[in-house]
Design an enzyme around this catalytic site. Sequence first.
Site, PDB file in Angstrom:
ATOM      1  N   GLY A  66       0.877   3.401   2.040  1.00 31.73           N
ATOM      2  CA  GLY A  66       1.664   3.938   3.194  1.00 31.73           C
ATOM      3  C   GLY A  66       3.301   2.932   3.495  1.00 31.73           C
ATOM      4  O   GLY A  66       3.742   3.337   4.963  1.00 31.73           O
ATOM      5  N   CYS A  67       3.109   2.110   2.710  1.00 33.92           N
ATOM      6  CA  CYS A  67       4.971   1.206   3.253  1.00 33.92           C
ATOM      7  C   CYS A  67       5.752   1.444   2.023  1.00 33.92           C
ATOM      8  O   CYS A  67       5.205   1.355   1.148  1.00 33.92           O
ATOM      9  CB  CYS A  67       4.246   0.011   2.867  1.00 33.92           C
ATOM     10  N   GLY A  68       6.908   1.475   3.115  1.00 28.18           N
ATOM     11  CA  GLY A  68       7.963   2.148   2.387  1.00 28.18           C
ATOM     12  C   GLY A  68       8.822   0.997   1.656  1.00 28.18           C
ATOM     13  O   GLY A  68       9.799   0.777   1.921  1.00 28.18           O
ATOM     14  N   CYS A 108       7.511  -2.581   1.784  1.00 22.25           N
ATOM     15  CA  CYS A 108       6.624  -3.513   0.789  1.00 22.25           C
ATOM     16  C   CYS A 108       7.083  -4.162   0.376  1.00 22.25           C
ATOM     17  O   CYS A 108       8.093  -3.717  -0.528  1.00 22.25           O
ATOM     18  CB  CYS A 108       5.831  -3.267   0.182  1.00 22.25           C
ATOM     19  N   PRO A 167       0.992  -1.389  -0.221  1.00 24.54           N
ATOM     20  CA  PRO A 167       0.542  -0.301  -0.537  1.00 24.54           C
ATOM     21  C   PRO A 167       0.471   1.451   0.066  1.00 24.54           C
ATOM     22  O   PRO A 167       2.076   1.287   0.309  1.00 24.54           O
ATOM     23  CB  PRO A 167      -0.947  -0.329   1.466  1.00 24.54           C
TER      24      PRO A 167
END
Length: 282
Positions: free
Chosen positions: A108-110, A112, A106
Amino acid sequence: MKDAVRIAERLVWRDGTSSEGPRRVPEETALALTYNGGTYAVMMGTPQDLADFAVGFSLSEGIITTFDDIITLDVIDLDDGIELRMWLAPEIAERISARRRQIAGPTGCGLCGIDSIAEAIRPSAIVPKGRSFTARQIMAALSGVEPLQAINRETRAVHAAAFWTPARGIVALREDVGRHNALDKLAGHLAQSRTDASEGLVVLTSRVSVEMVQKAASIGAPVIVAVSAPTALAIRTAERAGITLVAIARGDGFEVFTHPDRIAASAEQRTHATYTDTMHVA
């Protein structure tokens, strides 16, 4: 289980005066989700309610259809992260083995798509000393960002990352719905324009997580200025990387969490000032 909240010592600049003291900051740690012995994903998150997280992630990813598909679930505390170890029925495990990612994360995830804790908390680049900045210059950089956030003026829903130097003001600013994406865009511009990042500072309109520090270190910026708070892991990473981490930067001042020696002592730190530095944007 790791603590969800840590105490960080910091130097505070408020209303022209300085003080020292502790602040409570959220912890951030690598969370490895494994199924039947194989790592599926590593995320960064707060070490709390992790069984709930493991189940919810498994359901949202379509790995399982009900909680009953998980035979066992163990939360394993490791030296450098936490493993959420799940065992599924053999037929379910076979179904997911072919897509043991790289799945897209997503916005907001740096981190993933990373599949090991060691990679998630990899050592950052070490930033050279670089130049020092006064409190007035930090406030000038901060005040220069909002007027240049064109997309955010319309949507109030995006982050910005900017690069500021004393000579040029805001050199470049990039916006994105993801704070990691905005910083990546800024890094790309600085690389293509061959900008010397050691001469300026990075300004972020977001909180400071470990990925943001790692990205700033790769840029070579000696100072990060952020409007929100850092995580405990971000503070530790900035300390090791040699980065001055300035956070909770607002109109009345800011807080310095690491390497305060880059904040030059001057009369400006003891008096109010009007910030009239010229702003430019690439």
